[in-house]
Structure formats: structure tokens, C-alpha cells
Design a protein around this motif. Sequence first.
Motif, PDB file in Angstrom:
ATOM      1  N   GLN A   1       1.166  -6.431  -1.434  1.00 31.14           N
ATOM      2  CA  GLN A   1       1.744  -7.554  -2.200  1.00 31.14           C
ATOM      3  C   GLN A   1       0.827  -7.962  -3.344  1.00 31.14           C
ATOM      4  OE1 GLN A   1       2.461 -10.617   0.667  1.00 31.14           O
ATOM      5  NE2 GLN A   1       4.167  -9.528   1.655  1.00 31.14           N
ATOM      6  N   ARG A   2      -0.455  -7.981  -3.083  1.00 31.77           N
ATOM      7  CA  ARG A   2      -1.398  -8.382  -4.138  1.00 31.77           C
ATOM      8  C   ARG A   2      -1.422  -7.350  -5.252  1.00 31.77           C
ATOM      9  NH1 ARG A   2      -6.937  -8.010  -5.340  1.00 31.77           N
ATOM     10  NH2 ARG A   2      -7.723  -9.934  -6.348  1.00 31.77           N
ATOM     11  N   ALA A   3      -1.421  -6.119  -4.886  1.00 32.57           N
ATOM     12  CA  ALA A   3      -1.429  -5.076  -5.904  1.00 32.57           C
ATOM     13  C   ALA A   3      -0.149  -5.115  -6.726  1.00 32.57           C
ATOM     14  CB  ALA A   3      -1.609  -3.704  -5.232  1.00 32.57           C
ATOM     15  N   GLN A   4       0.979  -5.341  -6.068  1.00 33.33           N
ATOM     16  CA  GLN A   4       2.239  -5.430  -6.786  1.00 33.33           C
ATOM     17  C   GLN A   4       2.234  -6.610  -7.747  1.00 33.33           C
ATOM     18  OE1 GLN A   4       4.625  -3.259  -6.787  1.00 33.33           O
ATOM     19  NE2 GLN A   4       5.948  -4.440  -8.170  1.00 33.33           N
ATOM     20  N   LEU A   5       1.662  -7.755  -7.317  1.00 32.75           N
ATOM     21  CA  LEU A   5       1.570  -8.929  -8.193  1.00 32.75           C
ATOM     22  C   LEU A   5       0.692  -8.639  -9.398  1.00 32.75           C
ATOM     23  CD1 LEU A   5       2.114 -11.960  -8.706  1.00 32.75           C
ATOM     24  CD2 LEU A   5       0.121 -12.471  -7.297  1.00 32.75           C
ATOM     25  N   MET A   6      -0.405  -7.954  -9.175  1.00 30.75           N
ATOM     26  CA  MET A   6      -1.294  -7.618 -10.286  1.00 30.75           C
ATOM     27  C   MET A   6      -0.583  -6.718 -11.300  1.00 30.75           C
ATOM     28  SD  MET A   6      -4.314  -9.013  -9.923  1.00 30.75           S
ATOM     29  CE  MET A   6      -5.370  -9.764  -8.687  1.00 30.75           C
ATOM     30  N   ARG A   7       0.215  -5.780 -10.818  1.00 28.82           N
ATOM     31  CA  ARG A   7       0.892  -4.856 -11.723  1.00 28.82           C
ATOM     32  C   ARG A   7       1.994  -5.547 -12.526  1.00 28.82           C
ATOM     33  NH1 ARG A   7       1.470  -1.794  -6.858  1.00 28.82           N
ATOM     34  NH2 ARG A   7      -0.347  -0.405  -6.519  1.00 28.82           N
ATOM     35  N   SER A   8       2.764  -6.470 -11.863  1.00 26.28           N
ATOM     36  CA  SER A   8       3.920  -7.088 -12.532  1.00 26.28           C
ATOM     37  C   SER A   8       3.577  -8.339 -13.331  1.00 26.28           C
ATOM     38  CB  SER A   8       4.986  -7.448 -11.488  1.00 26.28           C
ATOM     39  OG  SER A   8       4.459  -8.374 -10.554  1.00 26.28           O
ATOM     40  N   GLY A   9       2.477  -9.061 -13.025  1.00 28.17           N
ATOM     41  CA  GLY A   9       2.119 -10.289 -13.735  1.00 28.17           C
ATOM     42  C   GLY A   9       2.938 -11.470 -13.236  1.00 28.17           C
ATOM     43  N   SER A  10       2.832 -12.621 -13.926  1.00 27.85           N
ATOM     44  CA  SER A  10       3.510 -13.859 -13.504  1.00 27.85           C
ATOM     45  C   SER A  10       4.982 -13.813 -13.868  1.00 27.85           C
ATOM     46  CB  SER A  10       2.867 -15.066 -14.178  1.00 27.85           C
ATOM     47  OG  SER A  10       1.508 -15.174 -13.831  1.00 27.85           O
ATOM     48  N   ARG A  11       5.790 -14.463 -13.073  1.00 30.12           N
ATOM     49  CA  ARG A  11       7.215 -14.561 -13.334  1.00 30.12           C
ATOM     50  C   ARG A  11       7.482 -15.613 -14.420  1.00 30.12           C
ATOM     51  NH1 ARG A  11       9.699 -15.695  -7.593  1.00 30.12           N
ATOM     52  NH2 ARG A  11       7.922 -17.162  -7.639  1.00 30.12           N
ATOM     53  N   PRO A  12       8.623 -15.532 -15.106  1.00 24.83           N
ATOM     54  CA  PRO A  12       8.925 -16.526 -16.151  1.00 24.83           C
ATOM     55  C   PRO A  12       8.967 -17.964 -15.612  1.00 24.83           C
ATOM     56  CG  PRO A  12      10.361 -14.621 -16.357  1.00 24.83           C
ATOM     57  CD  PRO A  12       9.605 -14.440 -15.070  1.00 24.83           C
TER      58      PRO A  12
ATOM     59  N   ILE B   1      -6.620  -5.240 -11.499  1.00 20.96           N
ATOM     60  CA  ILE B   1      -5.560  -4.388 -10.942  1.00 20.96           C
ATOM     61  C   ILE B   1      -6.169  -3.218 -10.172  1.00 20.96           C
ATOM     62  CG2 ILE B   1      -3.638  -2.863 -11.518  1.00 20.96           C
ATOM     63  CD1 ILE B   1      -3.068  -4.670 -13.914  1.00 20.96           C
ATOM     64  N   ARG B   2      -7.218  -2.557 -10.757  1.00 20.03           N
ATOM     65  CA  ARG B   2      -7.869  -1.439 -10.076  1.00 20.03           C
ATOM     66  C   ARG B   2      -8.512  -1.891  -8.767  1.00 20.03           C
ATOM     67  NH1 ARG B   2      -9.280   0.010 -15.450  1.00 20.03           N
ATOM     68  NH2 ARG B   2     -11.331  -0.984 -15.221  1.00 20.03           N
ATOM     69  N   GLU B   3      -9.094  -3.093  -8.799  1.00 19.28           N
ATOM     70  CA  GLU B   3      -9.716  -3.626  -7.579  1.00 19.28           C
ATOM     71  C   GLU B   3      -8.669  -3.848  -6.490  1.00 19.28           C
ATOM     72  OE1 GLU B   3     -12.312  -7.501  -6.086  1.00 19.28           O
ATOM     73  OE2 GLU B   3     -11.761  -7.288  -8.195  1.00 19.28           O
ATOM     74  N   ALA B   4      -7.500  -4.368  -6.886  1.00 20.10           N
ATOM     75  CA  ALA B   4      -6.439  -4.597  -5.912  1.00 20.10           C
ATOM     76  C   ALA B   4      -5.920  -3.290  -5.334  1.00 20.10           C
ATOM     77  CB  ALA B   4      -5.302  -5.378  -6.569  1.00 20.10           C
ATOM     78  N   GLU B   5      -5.800  -2.243  -6.156  1.00 20.67           N
ATOM     79  CA  GLU B   5      -5.334  -0.939  -5.672  1.00 20.67           C
ATOM     80  C   GLU B   5      -6.363  -0.302  -4.751  1.00 20.67           C
ATOM     81  OE1 GLU B   5      -4.522   1.122  -9.262  1.00 20.67           O
ATOM     82  OE2 GLU B   5      -2.484   0.311  -9.463  1.00 20.67           O
ATOM     83  N   ALA B   6      -7.657  -0.492  -5.078  1.00 23.21           N
ATOM     84  CA  ALA B   6      -8.705   0.049  -4.207  1.00 23.21           C
ATOM     85  C   ALA B   6      -8.684  -0.639  -2.849  1.00 23.21           C
ATOM     86  CB  ALA B   6     -10.068  -0.100  -4.868  1.00 23.21           C
ATOM     87  N   GLN B   7      -8.444  -1.955  -2.857  1.00 21.89           N
ATOM     88  CA  GLN B   7      -8.350  -2.684  -1.594  1.00 21.89           C
ATOM     89  C   GLN B   7      -7.155  -2.197  -0.782  1.00 21.89           C
ATOM     90  OE1 GLN B   7      -8.267  -6.781  -2.682  1.00 21.89           O
ATOM     91  NE2 GLN B   7     -10.493  -6.910  -3.032  1.00 21.89           N
ATOM     92  N   LEU B   8      -6.082  -1.837  -1.456  1.00 20.41           N
ATOM     93  CA  LEU B   8      -4.908  -1.323  -0.755  1.00 20.41           C
ATOM     94  C   LEU B   8      -5.203   0.024  -0.099  1.00 20.41           C
ATOM     95  CD1 LEU B   8      -1.935  -1.411   0.013  1.00 20.41           C
ATOM     96  CD2 LEU B   8      -1.384  -0.479  -2.260  1.00 20.41           C
ATOM     97  N   VAL B   9      -5.905   0.917  -0.812  1.00 21.94           N
ATOM     98  CA  VAL B   9      -6.264   2.230  -0.259  1.00 21.94           C
ATOM     99  C   VAL B   9      -7.144   2.049   0.972  1.00 21.94           C
ATOM    100  CG1 VAL B   9      -7.543   4.378  -0.705  1.00 21.94           C
ATOM    101  CG2 VAL B   9      -5.981   3.435  -2.436  1.00 21.94           C
TER     102      VAL B   9
END
Length: 400
Positions: free
Chosen positions: A212-223, A155-163
Motif C-alpha cells: 500500500q505504501r509503495a502504491q501511494l508513493m507511485r500514484s501521489g496524492s488524490r485530488p 519511492i525506491r525506499e518504499a519498493e525496497a521495503q516491499l521486497v
Amino acid sequence: MDMTWKKAKAIGSGRGLLRASGESGMSRALLRRWVCFASLLGLCACWRESGGLKISGRIEMDKVHIGSKVGGRVWKVNYDEGEATSAGAVIVALEREEIEAELAGAQAQAAQARAQLDLLLAGTRAEDLRRAEAAVQARQSELDLRRKGFRAEEIREAEAQLVSAKSAFDLARRELERAEALIQTGAIDQQQLDSRRTTFETTRAAVEVSEQRAQLMRSGSRPEEIAMAAAQLAQAQAELERLRNGPRPEEIAAARAALDAAQAGVAGARTRLAETEILAPADARVETLDLQPGDLVKAGQPVAALYLERQPYVRCYLPENRLGFTRPGMRVSVTVDSFPGESFPGIVRRISSEAEFTPRNVQTTEKRSELVFEMKVDLVNSGNRLRAGMYADVLIMPQP
């Protein structure tokens, strides 16, 4: 000699008939009809001669009509009428290309059915089991990942990529604004402006992907994704279990039935192929054969008539009141007009168990004297000199 004996003698002797007709004034036309009537009915002349019994009859031979159970076009005719053949000789051959192709197709189907049965009997291969086990492990790992979500490091890696993507986007935006101002003064050309605009669009798209990737990492997989992963795992496990258990008995039975059906098709095609050769059933002589290569024949249609090279026999009729003169197995002598002064040995083959009348519609008691029994006499050592249709006299001598 009694009246019945005289009548029988008169019926069998042509000269006696002529004399009787002359004395009675019978016309020649009426005489001819009477002789034809007696011949057609098979009541042959019978009289005593030198203490024996002579019965007239006709020589017959066993005749067969041969053909094919499959129709087709005649390819070859190997014999002419009158020629002698041996048992199993090919009299007529039909074209066989079509049935040969049919046989090849049936054999291919049988080979395929045999391979399928062998595959089921051999069971599951080791490499198939390993592949199914690996598929189960991969599906299990995917399901675990869906259930646990992403790690904090990811998740931290995805947020860093977003920044980083946003920083690149801001830089590209400023560069584009400066290029748009410089183009007005002529400091840069249009190509340089287009290059900065392209960089701007690329960095903006990268920002959207990173968000989008960072949001996916934060929310996890859908049911729904978790449920799909679980279903895929169950399917992989079921396939592995099927491979471990091997084929079911019903599958093997079905494969055996398919093989039997295919082999039956091969046997049927071979039988039809054999029917393209019309064979002589035994040693024989061709009587009638009117075919040429290229002729078409129907299935079941006789194409030739053969006289079997077996011993000929005399068919004659024994009067009821002379039944005690002979018996089956008794040796007799036979003469024919074609070989005067020569006799041929014969053996009584059979005497019919049932009598018949000549004529059949008996109206009076006197007519019972015309009750006869059919008798067949085999001719032995005739040397193939006798022909079917010859008239013959059978002489039966009293036995001691």
C-alpha cells in the motif's frame, strides 16, 4: 355687629351654641349633630376680640408612611411606637441574604464583561500571531507536498521495503510448512508450531502495508486530498489575518454594551439591597409600628407611620369677608386648651388661592357669607409640647 358676624361668633363658641340652643328649645341630640357638622367641615369659630380676629382650627403635623420597595421577612425592629428617631436611622431591617447573593452574581457578570472588553481593547498578543503564522507555514508545506508528490528516493525506499517484506514472508511460509510436517512425527511440540504460524501472519501483514505504501508513493496524492489541504491553508491564512487586524469596532461596541448591562444589574441589586433597610427620611417620632422579627411584608406596603419633627401648624379657615385681616408672613398668636393662659407665636404660611363654601352646595345669596379660604399658620418655638389633633385659636391683631 352685623348678622353675619354674629353667626360666625355663634358657630365658634361652644357656650354660645349652648345658650342659643337653650333659648330656641333645640334638643341636645340636634345640638351635637350641629357641632360635629361644623367641625367636620372645618368652619372654625371666628370673632372679634379686643380689636383682633380669632379663628379656631386644629394643629397638624407632617406625617409620612415608610416602607420598602422590595418585600421580605423582617429581621430586626429597632424602634417602638412613641420613640424619637433621627434622619437616616434604620427603623426596620429585612433579611438580605438572598439579595446579597443576587448582587454577588451581578458583580461576577460585570467582572467577566469588563475582562472581555479589556481583552478586545488590548488587541492580539504576539504569541498568538506567531502561532497563527506557524500554522500557515505548516498548511502551506502540506499543500506543496500534496501537489508535488513523493520524491524518487522515497519511492525506491518504499519498493525496497516491499521486497524485504516479501522475502521475510516467503521465509516464514516455508518455516511454517516444515513445522507442520515435523509436528506429525513429534519432532517439535505445539508451541513451536504456533510460534511459526504467528511469524507467518506477521510477515504477511507487513507485505500488505508495504504494498500500500509503495502504491501511494507511485500514484501521489488524490485530488480530494489536495483540495482539503488547500482549504486548511486558506482557513489558517484567514485566522492570521483576523489576528493581525484586531477586533472589529462592532465587537468592541457589543462588549461595551454587555458591560453596561452587567453594571446596570449590579446597580439594581445594590438598590434592592439598600431597600432591605427601611430608614427614617428625617428627624421624626414613631407613631405606629406593629411588626415583629419574622413577619412578612409586601413590596410597597407601609410598615410604619412617622410624625416628622418639624414645626407643627394650625389649619384653619378664614371667612371671605375677613380676608383683608391677614396675609402670608404675618405674625399671629396661638392658644390651646392644654396650656391655658399661654400663647405660642405663629406665622401665616399660606392662604389658599381658591375659596370654598361651607356647606359646598350654596343655594342662596345669604349663604355666600360662609365662603372661606384655607389658611395654614406655622407654630414657632413650641418646644415640642403641641400635638397633632389639638384644637387651637389663632388671634390676628390689626397691623398698624
